[in-house]
Scaffold this motif. Structure first.
Motif, PDB file in Angstrom:
ATOM      1  N   LYS A 285       0.851  -1.326  -0.324  1.00  0.00           N
ATOM      2  CA  LYS A 285      -0.134   0.249  -0.021  1.00  0.00           C
ATOM      3  C   LYS A 285       0.686   1.217   0.088  1.00  0.00           C
ATOM      4  CE  LYS A 285      -3.139   2.947   3.179  1.00  0.00           C
ATOM      5  NZ  LYS A 285      -4.227   2.663   4.004  1.00  0.00           N
ATOM      6  N   ASP A 290      -2.646   9.861   3.214  1.00  0.00           N
ATOM      7  CA  ASP A 290      -3.795  10.438   3.645  1.00  0.00           C
ATOM      8  C   ASP A 290      -4.540  10.954   4.307  1.00  0.00           C
ATOM      9  OD1 ASP A 290      -6.703   8.802   4.063  1.00  0.00           O
ATOM     10  OD2 ASP A 290      -6.044   7.112   5.013  1.00  0.00           O
ATOM     11  N   LYS A 297     -10.302  12.757   7.697  1.00  0.00           N
ATOM     12  CA  LYS A 297      -9.195  11.944   9.102  1.00  0.00           C
ATOM     13  C   LYS A 297      -9.572  13.585   9.976  1.00  0.00           C
ATOM     14  CE  LYS A 297      -7.020   8.806   8.097  1.00  0.00           C
ATOM     15  NZ  LYS A 297      -7.140   8.023   8.613  1.00  0.00           N
ATOM     16  N   TYR A 307       3.477   8.504   6.696  1.00  0.00           N
ATOM     17  CA  TYR A 307       3.633   7.152   6.950  1.00  0.00           C
ATOM     18  C   TYR A 307       2.777   5.728   6.026  1.00  0.00           C
ATOM     19  CZ  TYR A 307       1.191   4.607   9.994  1.00  0.00           C
ATOM     20  OH  TYR A 307      -0.536   3.662  11.200  1.00  0.00           O
ATOM     21  N   ASP A 308       2.099   6.785   5.278  1.00  0.00           N
ATOM     22  CA  ASP A 308       0.696   5.530   4.752  1.00  0.00           C
ATOM     23  C   ASP A 308       0.836   5.323   3.669  1.00  0.00           C
ATOM     24  OD1 ASP A 308      -1.246   4.157   5.657  1.00  0.00           O
ATOM     25  OD2 ASP A 308      -3.012   5.887   4.456  1.00  0.00           O
ATOM     26  N   ASN A 365     -16.847   4.443   2.982  1.00  0.00           N
ATOM     27  CA  ASN A 365     -15.894   5.588   3.967  1.00  0.00           C
ATOM     28  C   ASN A 365     -14.809   5.676   2.692  1.00  0.00           C
ATOM     29  OD1 ASN A 365     -14.116   6.595   5.417  1.00  0.00           O
ATOM     30  ND2 ASN A 365     -15.754   5.674   7.259  1.00  0.00           N
ATOM     31  N   ASP A 367     -12.624   6.810   2.917  1.00  0.00           N
ATOM     32  CA  ASP A 367     -11.073   6.725   4.333  1.00  0.00           C
ATOM     33  C   ASP A 367     -10.306   4.936   4.335  1.00  0.00           C
ATOM     34  OD1 ASP A 367      -8.897   7.247   6.020  1.00  0.00           O
ATOM     35  OD2 ASP A 367      -9.721   7.217   7.664  1.00  0.00           O
ATOM     36  N   GLU A 369      -8.944   3.525   2.137  1.00  0.00           N
ATOM     37  CA  GLU A 369      -9.248   3.352   0.665  1.00  0.00           C
ATOM     38  C   GLU A 369      -7.564   3.033   0.525  1.00  0.00           C
ATOM     39  OE1 GLU A 369      -7.805   5.793   3.332  1.00  0.00           O
ATOM     40  OE2 GLU A 369      -5.493   5.380   2.643  1.00  0.00           O
ATOM     41  N   THR A 394       0.211   0.027   6.043  1.00  0.00           N
ATOM     42  CA  THR A 394      -0.914   0.304   7.255  1.00  0.00           C
ATOM     43  C   THR A 394      -1.985   0.501   6.792  1.00  0.00           C
ATOM     44  OG1 THR A 394      -0.287   2.887   6.271  1.00  0.00           O
ATOM     45  CG2 THR A 394       0.664   1.605   7.943  1.00  0.00           C
ATOM     46  N   LEU A 395      -2.717  -0.626   7.640  1.00  0.00           N
ATOM     47  CA  LEU A 395      -4.268  -0.574   7.053  1.00  0.00           C
ATOM     48  C   LEU A 395      -5.532  -0.356   7.528  1.00  0.00           C
ATOM     49  CD1 LEU A 395      -5.182  -1.263   3.780  1.00  0.00           C
ATOM     50  CD2 LEU A 395      -5.567  -3.789   4.969  1.00  0.00           C
ATOM     51  N   THR A 396      -5.711  -0.336   8.888  1.00  0.00           N
ATOM     52  CA  THR A 396      -6.200  -0.004   9.870  1.00  0.00           C
ATOM     53  C   THR A 396      -6.074   0.083  11.720  1.00  0.00           C
ATOM     54  OG1 THR A 396      -6.767  -2.347  11.028  1.00  0.00           O
ATOM     55  CG2 THR A 396      -8.367  -1.516   9.192  1.00  0.00           C
ATOM     56  N   GLY A 397      -6.473   1.473  11.713  1.00  0.00           N
ATOM     57  CA  GLY A 397      -6.880   1.819  13.104  1.00  0.00           C
ATOM     58  C   GLY A 397      -7.065   0.895  13.930  1.00  0.00           C
ATOM     59  N   THR A 455     -15.958  -1.367   4.142  1.00  0.00           N
ATOM     60  CA  THR A 455     -16.346  -0.655   5.263  1.00  0.00           C
ATOM     61  C   THR A 455     -16.988  -1.697   6.052  1.00  0.00           C
ATOM     62  OG1 THR A 455     -17.434   0.644   5.797  1.00  0.00           O
ATOM     63  CG2 THR A 455     -14.723   1.600   5.424  1.00  0.00           C
TER      64      THR A 455
HETATM   65  N1  BES Z   1      -3.890   4.607   6.632  1.00  0.00           N
HETATM   66  C1  BES Z   1      -5.377   4.895   7.616  1.00  0.00           C
HETATM   67  C2  BES Z   1      -4.814   3.090   8.892  1.00  0.00           C
HETATM   68  C3  BES Z   1      -4.983   4.101  10.131  1.00  0.00           C
HETATM   69  C4  BES Z   1      -5.285   4.586  11.238  1.00  0.00           C
HETATM   70  C5  BES Z   1      -3.142   3.617  10.377  1.00  0.00           C
HETATM   71  C6  BES Z   1      -5.205   5.687  11.800  1.00  0.00           C
HETATM   72  C7  BES Z   1      -3.217   4.630  11.450  1.00  0.00           C
HETATM   73  C8  BES Z   1      -3.919   5.394  12.206  1.00  0.00           C
HETATM   74  C9  BES Z   1      -6.393   3.598   7.042  1.00  0.00           C
HETATM   75  O1  BES Z   1      -6.672   4.146   5.328  1.00  0.00           O
HETATM   76  C10 BES Z   1      -7.456   4.082   7.257  1.00  0.00           C
HETATM   77  O2  BES Z   1      -7.947   5.587   7.508  1.00  0.00           O
HETATM   78  N2  BES Z   1      -8.489   3.171   7.794  1.00  0.00           N
HETATM   79  C11 BES Z   1      -9.751   3.248   8.254  1.00  0.00           C
HETATM   80  C12 BES Z   1     -11.111   2.164   7.645  1.00  0.00           C
HETATM   81  C13 BES Z   1     -12.003   3.018   8.711  1.00  0.00           C
HETATM   82  C14 BES Z   1     -12.663   3.889   7.781  1.00  0.00           C
HETATM   83  C15 BES Z   1     -13.144   1.400   8.426  1.00  0.00           C
HETATM   84  C16 BES Z   1      -9.336   2.610  10.478  1.00  0.00           C
HETATM   85  O3  BES Z   1      -8.384   2.030  10.760  1.00  0.00           O
HETATM   86  O4  BES Z   1     -10.038   4.460  10.928  1.00  0.00           O
END
Ligand code: BES
Ligand code: ZN
Ligand code: ZN
Length: 518
Positions: A285, A290, A297, A307-308, A365, A367, A369, A394-397, A455
């Motif tokens: 990725k 992002d 966000k 860092y994404d 969503n 985000d 992406e 770096t996919l999900t929080g 999502t």
């Molecule tokens: N790049 C982020 C993942 C991320 C989020 C890394 C927070 C570090 C901290 C990813 O693209 C993202 O925004 N994911 C969302 C998915 C949600 C919208 C389903 C997330 O994790 O909040």
């Protein structure tokens, strides 16, 4: 940093700074520390005897104490570094402690330093089984070179301090041991150089490292290392019908980049390539920034989203090392790079797009992406003939919430492929924790109006939802997904690293690939 390996008695090695490891061999939780140096050199042990007896030094991991003008040694200073308790001792502690030695030396203007190869003196056979020479040697080199980096390239008052030479000093023992140490040393050098290359990419701000620039840097690396590399943009994505990847890219003024790096192993003389030989696909990725897009966000901490693209950097780094380690397996590295921006041309919640595989995706969503660009990347990798896939992102929080920052998330549709990965982890020292992506979770991505949605219906288990989405595109191809959102950036200063990019996944992916080398 120049790295050298010399076979001689460390006590007789002339250097401004010699580092030596110490362990706490005391048994029992509340026992006072009992320090032992990991050296067979009596001269070193004697030089440190008073200090050790003083019980000032506890031997905890990364603890440092220095002796100036140590009697009986050629070194000007002796730096003792703690490895922690013997009970917890593994190769990774040696990697960290070697790094701590370098980070002690660097700000003090030391330019030449040496480290005494840890010897089995104070350890039982059982312990030594967990500390093979090759891996110890690798760990010294890796730990030192990782620690030597500071992320100050954009500071105008940058202190031009660096360790010029780092020498591993090991007694000239048995020939087989010496060979193992040599092999580990060379491998470590190759792998850590690649990992630092990846870290430097992640450190770059997004105004410098656009998708186009990421493509350029990958291409330059490939040309230097003799890998084939193609960098495509919007036109090719349209031609390939990468509707998911394009949806993310279209909100930005920066064009996307699809990078395809290919490593072909040399054919053995007179041998035909095996028809059933595995082809490994590495998919990263590469979101260079992002913002979240239309599902914007919040401002707090958004700067970190440069860092994404750490998953992409890991794959470029892995290819860097693979080019030099030359495993006998074909590897294709794919980077899906775009910027996720809100704009008049951005994709929107409610949109339905068609991925390259033909599947339709409802956007809930913008985000989410990363999974969009990876969906097309994974599918494309299969069309290029990949039989085994791995992606890093770096996919999900949610994965950070689940696992924190010590373990990255691992998801897979195939146990055998995971076993290969577990073997790789044992060599790399990196930590991954497997989380589920079984079919009973599929309801999470069921859409009302399209084949799938990007999502989950609920916010619970978000890391698994993302993995379920990717699994739709890996299909039956053995596949591993690494969610490195919590591990790609060191948030804390440690004795062995500064804050900043970690370069996670490079080492394990390289070793995983090597498990397929015949
Ligand atoms: N790049 C982020 C993942 C991320 C989020 C890394 C927070 C570090 C901290 C990813 O693209 C993202 O925004 N994911 C969302 C998915 C949600 C919208 C389903 C997330 O994790 O909040
Ligand atoms: Zn996002
Ligand atoms: Zn993202």
């Amino acid at each position: 940093m120049d790295m050298k390996l010399v076979f001689q008695d460390a006590a007789g090695f002339q250097t401004p700074l010699l580092a030596v490891f110490a362990v706490d061999v005391a048994i029992g939780k509340d026992a006072d520390p009992l320090i032992a140096l990991l050296t067979t050199s009596d001269a070193i042990t004697n030089a440190a005897a008073t200090l050790i007896a003083s019980s000032e030094f506890k031997g905890s991991l990364g603890e440092q104490v220095v002796l100036r003008g140590p009697g009986g040694l050629k070194a000007e200073r002796l730096l003792i570094i703690g490895l922690g308790k013997t009970k917890n001792l593994a190769v990774d502690e040696v990697r960290k402690a070697a790094g701590a030695a370098v980070r002690w030396a660097k700000p003090r203007g030391v330019q030449q330093m040496a480290i005494a190869f840890p010897e089995d003196h104070a350890l039982s056979d059982e312990h030594m089984d967990n500390l093979p020479c090759t891996l110890l040697s690798r760990a010294l080199v890796e730990g030192a070179a990782l620690a030597e980096r500071d992320w100050d390239t954009y500071k105008t008052d940058r202190k031009e301090r660096s360790i010029e030479t780092f020498t591993v000093v090991t007694p000239s023992g048995e020939e087989s041991t010496a060979r193992e140490i040599q092999v580990g040393f060379e491998e470590g050098r190759i792998v850590v150089e690649a990992q630092n290359f990846a870290r430097a990419l992640v450190n770059e701000p997004s105004n410098v490292l656009t998708p186009t620039e990421l493509g350029r840097r990958a291409a330059a690396m490939c040309s230097e290392k003799g890998l084939k590399c193609e960098v495509y943009s919007t036109e090719k994505l349209e031609e390939l019908k990468m509707g998911a990847f394009l949806a993310v890219a279209k909100g930005s003024a920066e064009p996307p980049a699809l990078v395809v790096m290919t490593y072909e192993p040399a054919l053995e003389k007179g041998k035909q390539p095996r028809k059933d030989a595995p082809v490994i696909g590495l998919v990263g990725k590469g979101i260079t920034f992002d913002t979240g897009g239309i599902s914007l966000k919040s401002a707090e901490g958004m700067e970190k989203m440069k860092y994404d693209m750490a998953g992409a950097a890991a794959m470029i780094g892995a290819m860097h090392a693979i080019a030099e380690l030359k495993p006998s397996v074909k590897v294709i590295g794919l980077v899906c790079s775009a910027e996720n921006m809100p704009s008049g041309t951005a994709y929107k919640p409610g949109d339905v797009v068609t991925a390259m595989s033909g599947k339709t995706i409802e956007i809930l969503n913008t985000d989410a992406e990363g999974r969009m660009v990876l969906a097309d990347g994974l599918h494309y990798a299969k069309t290029l003939g990949c039989t085994h896939l791995i992606d890093a992102a770096t996919l999900t929080g949610a994965c950070v919430v689940a696992l924190g920052m010590l373990n990255a998330g691992l998801f897979s549709n195939d146990d055998d492929t995971c076993e290969h990965f577990t073997r790789a982890m044992q060599i790399s020292g990196e930590k991954y924790w497997r989380l589920p992506c079984t079919d009973d979770y599929r309801d999470q991505i069921k859409s009302q109006i399209a084949d799938i949605q990007n999502t989950g219906g609920s916010r619970w288990g978000g890391a698994t939802t993302a993995a379920m989405f990717l699994k739709e595109f890996a299909e039956d191809t053995p596949w591993i997904h690494l969610d490195i959102a919590g591990c790609a950036w060191n948030e804390e200063v440690k004795p062995w690293h500064p804050k900043g990019p970690s370069g996670v996944a490079v080492r394990t992916i390289v070793e995983w690939v090597r498990t397929y080398s015949s």
